[in-house]
Design an enzyme around this catalytic site. Structure first.
Site, PDB file in Angstrom:
ATOM      1  N   LYS A  84     -27.712   6.829  30.150  1.00 16.20           N
ATOM      2  CA  LYS A  84     -26.549   7.708  30.195  1.00 16.20           C
ATOM      3  C   LYS A  84     -26.744   8.969  29.366  1.00 16.20           C
ATOM      4  O   LYS A  84     -26.276  10.052  29.724  1.00 16.20           O
ATOM      5  CB  LYS A  84     -25.309   6.944  29.734  1.00 16.20           C
TER       6      LYS A  84
ATOM      7  N   GLU B 270     -18.405   9.317  22.878  1.00 11.24           N
ATOM      8  CA  GLU B 270     -17.702  10.392  23.574  1.00 11.24           C
ATOM      9  C   GLU B 270     -16.251  10.464  23.136  1.00 11.24           C
ATOM     10  O   GLU B 270     -15.673   9.481  22.660  1.00 11.24           O
ATOM     11  CB  GLU B 270     -17.730  10.154  25.090  1.00 11.24           C
TER      12      GLU B 270
ATOM     13  N   HIS C 116     -12.111  -2.020  30.494  1.00 11.41           N
ATOM     14  CA  HIS C 116     -13.039  -1.106  31.169  1.00 11.41           C
ATOM     15  C   HIS C 116     -13.641  -1.689  32.435  1.00 11.41           C
ATOM     16  O   HIS C 116     -14.586  -1.121  32.980  1.00 11.41           O
ATOM     17  CB  HIS C 116     -14.155  -0.652  30.208  1.00 11.41           C
TER      18      HIS C 116
ATOM     19  N   ARG D 142     -26.584   2.566  42.847  1.00 14.87           N
ATOM     20  CA  ARG D 142     -26.508   1.353  43.670  1.00 14.87           C
ATOM     21  C   ARG D 142     -25.220   1.406  44.460  1.00 14.87           C
ATOM     22  O   ARG D 142     -24.404   2.316  44.299  1.00 14.87           O
ATOM     23  CB  ARG D 142     -26.511   0.108  42.782  1.00 14.87           C
TER      24      ARG D 142
END
Length: 671
Positions: free
Chosen positions: A123, A207, A242, A299
């Protein structure tokens, strides 16, 4: 971009399990392609094994010894003559090394090029690449330095709340929201443990946490001829820890201008890595409509059916055609949105116990009938076992409608028609979620479930009619089980509780949701009864049934339900909810030895990750005691009351069975 009608492969190996393996097998069968399933010892009799043309054992139950073993998968492909491997999602679907190993072995990997997987799999590196490509990014730290003190400084500079995310992760694993600086270190440690266990990589990024954001993703598809398209967006804002719970397409309130802008950004993100195959570019969207790149999943996604239903496509077929070197079946201008689709994920978990996964045998399982409006992607059948080794998903229920209200109505009906006995499930929770004001009115953001906590809490206690139906269903089952060849002239064959002094009442103690009540049922004919609850005045009642469906007339009111029996327990399904009533035997209870108080038992099989509490220290109710890893997620077990931990009966790293004693806990008043 003409589509070739001929099969592109003769045989494909599916390197996965559950509903995605079953879905790929179904597409292969429709295209005339032979399918090869792989299975671990825990999946020897699984649904995907039964559906495939061939099946190969690849190892013991733990995923790291079976589904995560690339060498075993390649050996299975060679042994069966499979020309390609479909990785599904999860496991090795985003493993660049495995994709390269397939190529080296002369087997087609049905997914993107290894370079694209690597570029988007990290990421931090992906965000740097997206920044160079001009794709908007969420403010945060995406670098390589992983010193905890340094990361804490970065979080302080970004400003709380922040989100810690596993760099190699997905599916909500290795992710924590941190509200304030004093909780950063503990959250970081938990993220790293979970990320290392799930992905073999403890690297994280930090973040800014966007308040009340929406999670909107764009389905992209590329081929080896340089063509790239997007198939519009999906709104995946409704999440718990999440992890997505409900997904829908198109996103409610999406303007044509914003759809076009997000579609362009997603295609540019895919183009930046030379993308081929199915992928999803995920964005965080602010309440004002600003959007920032979050990550790209290289994917197929769990929620891809909603895209298929609004575009009339089969994305698995697209994957197979693209992997075979064919061009994309459609151009961008040929793609259009038709209607609305919503997906609900049905899991084996207990919403009333912190959503802990539930294990056991699915002794009864029935889904709604499928048609043009309702689709069920299931990985299990009745009689299959839900184990602690893998994700607890049972099925995905997807409803399509001409508009959102139509799709929502059909999904409610589909959930109402589900019948599941043997494990706990989130079916009732999903039904309540669809009825919340926030979801039904499309006021969506990732905090919706927390915001609607009161509406989503456990439903009201069972009503009197449900207790009575449960009692009569159990009595009927007992009568049917003991009935022999009937002689209409013999008093011994008449099961009407007749006594010389008149019909006798059958008294049943029932338990439901921790409550115990007495039902007295006196027969007055084939269908008529006198019913009394807790020694109250008896009421005339009539019960008729057709199979498992019941109709109870109680006074001037009628009630309809379905009764599914499981031993001495009857499950009553009615109006979108289900409740289990168990027959209680006071005599048997009196014969049981006294239980041991003050202990904490394992709610499911798993591995002890961390012991958190001190020995001999007074703790408040709800204080974290230990962390148990099961079904690929960490579960923190808390103090059941104010008290003291006298000892831990387990060690870190130890594997424990369901019901194993974990903690010796002594309740005590806090000072």
């Amino acid at each position: 971009m003409a589509t070739s009608p001929s099969p592109m492969f003769d045989k494909i190996l599916i390197a996965n399990r559950g509903e995605i393996a079953c879905r790929v097998i179904a597409t292969c069968r429709r295209l005339g392609i032979a399918s090869v399933a792989v299975y671990s010892d825990a999946d020897r009799d699984a649904r995907h094994v039964r559906l495939a043309d061939e099946a190969v054992r690849i190892g013991p139950a733990p995923a790291r010894e079976s589904y995560l073993r690339g060498d075993a998968l390649l050996a299975a492909a060679h042994a069966t003559g499979a020309q390609a491997i479909h990785p599904g999602y999860g496991f090795l679907s985003e493993n660049a090394d495995f994709a390269e190993a397939c190529s080296a072995a002369g087997i087609v990997f049905i997914g993107p090029p290894p370079a694209a997987i690597r570029a988007m799999g990290d990421k931090s590196a992906a965000k740097a690449l997206m920044q160079r490509a001009g794709v908007p990014l969420t403010p945060g730290y995406h670098g390589d330095t992983q010193d905890p003190a340094f990361l804490r400084e970065q979080a302080d500079a970004i400003g709380y709340p922040v989100l810690i995310k596993a760099s190699a992760g997905g599916g909500g694993k290795g992710m924590r929201k941190v509200e304030a600086a004093d909780g950063f270190e503990a959250a970081l440690a938990g993220c790293r443990r979970e990320a290392q266990g799930a992905f073999g990589n403890a690297h994280v990024l930090v973040e800014k946490y966007v308040e009340r954001p929406r999670h909107i993703e764009i389905q992209v598809f590329g081929d080896s001829h340089g063509n790239l398209v997007h198939l519009f967006e999906r709104d995946c804002s409704v999440q718990r820890r999440h992890q997505k719970v409900l997904e829908e397409a198109p996103a409610p309130g999406m303007t044509g201008e914003r759809r076009a802008a997000m579609g362009r950004a997603a295609v540019e993100a895919a183009r930046a890595v030379g993308y081929v195959g199915a992928g999803t570019v995920e964005f965080i969207v602010s309440p004002q409509g600003e959007f920032w790149f979050m990550e790209m999943n290289t994917r197929l996604q769990v929620e891809h059916p909603v895209t298929e239903m609004i575009t009339g496509t089969d994305l698995v077929e697209w994957q197979l055609r693209v992997a075979a070197g064919q061009p994309l079946p459609l151009r961008q201008e040929q793609l259009a949105i038709r209607g609305h689709a919503i997906e609900a994920r049905l899991y084996a978990e207990n919403p009333d116990n912190g959503f802990l996964p539930s294990t056991g045998v699915l002794r009864h399982l029935r889904f709604p009938d499928m048609d043009a409006h309702v689709r069920v992607d299931a990985g299990v059948d009745a009689g299959d076992a839900m184990t602690a080794h893998y994700d607890p998903m049972i099925a995905k229920l997807v409803a399509w409608g001409a508009d959102r209200d139509d799709a929502l109505r059909r999904l409610r009906q589909a959930l109402d028609r589900c019948r599941l006995v043997g494990v706990s499930s989130n079916a009732g929770f999903l039904r309540r979620l669809l009825d919340t004001a926030s979801f039904s009115q499309a006021h969506l953001d990732t905090a919706l479930i927390e915001r609607e906590h009161e509406a989503l809490s456990a439903p009201a206690a069972a009503g009197d009619a449900q207790w009575m139906m449960a009692a009569l269903a159990l009595l009927q089952a007992a009568a049917a089980a003991t009935a022999g060849p009937a002689d209409p002239h013999s008093p011994w064959d008449i099961q009407d509780s007749w006594r010389m002094t008149g019909p006798a009442a059958r008294r049943l103690w029932l338990e439901c949701d921790g409550r115990r009540r007495l039902v007295a049922a006196t027969p007055r004919g084939d269908r008529d009864w006198l019913l009394a609850l807790d020694d109250a005045a008896a009421l005339p009642a009539a019960l008729s049934h057709e199979g498992t469906r019941l109709r109870l007339r109680l006074g001037d009111r009628q009630y309809r339900a379905e009764a599914i029996l499981d031993g001495d327990t009857v499950h009553i399904f009615e109006a979108g909810r289900s409740q289990a009533f168990s027959l209680h035997d006071p005599v048997a209870e009196a014969d049981q030895p006294p239980g041991q108080d003050g202990g904490l038992a394992a709610p499911m099989p798993g591995r002890i990750v961390a012991l958190l509490a001190g020995i001999g220290v007074k703790l408040a109710r709800g204080t974290p005691l230990l962390v148990l890893e099961a079904m690929k997620m960490e579960h923190t077990l808390q103090a059941p009351a104010d008290g003291i931990v006298r000892s831990f009966r387990v060690r870190e790293g130890e594997l424990v069975a369901e019901g194993a004693a974990l903690v010796e806990f002594e309740p005590a008043e806090m000072p």
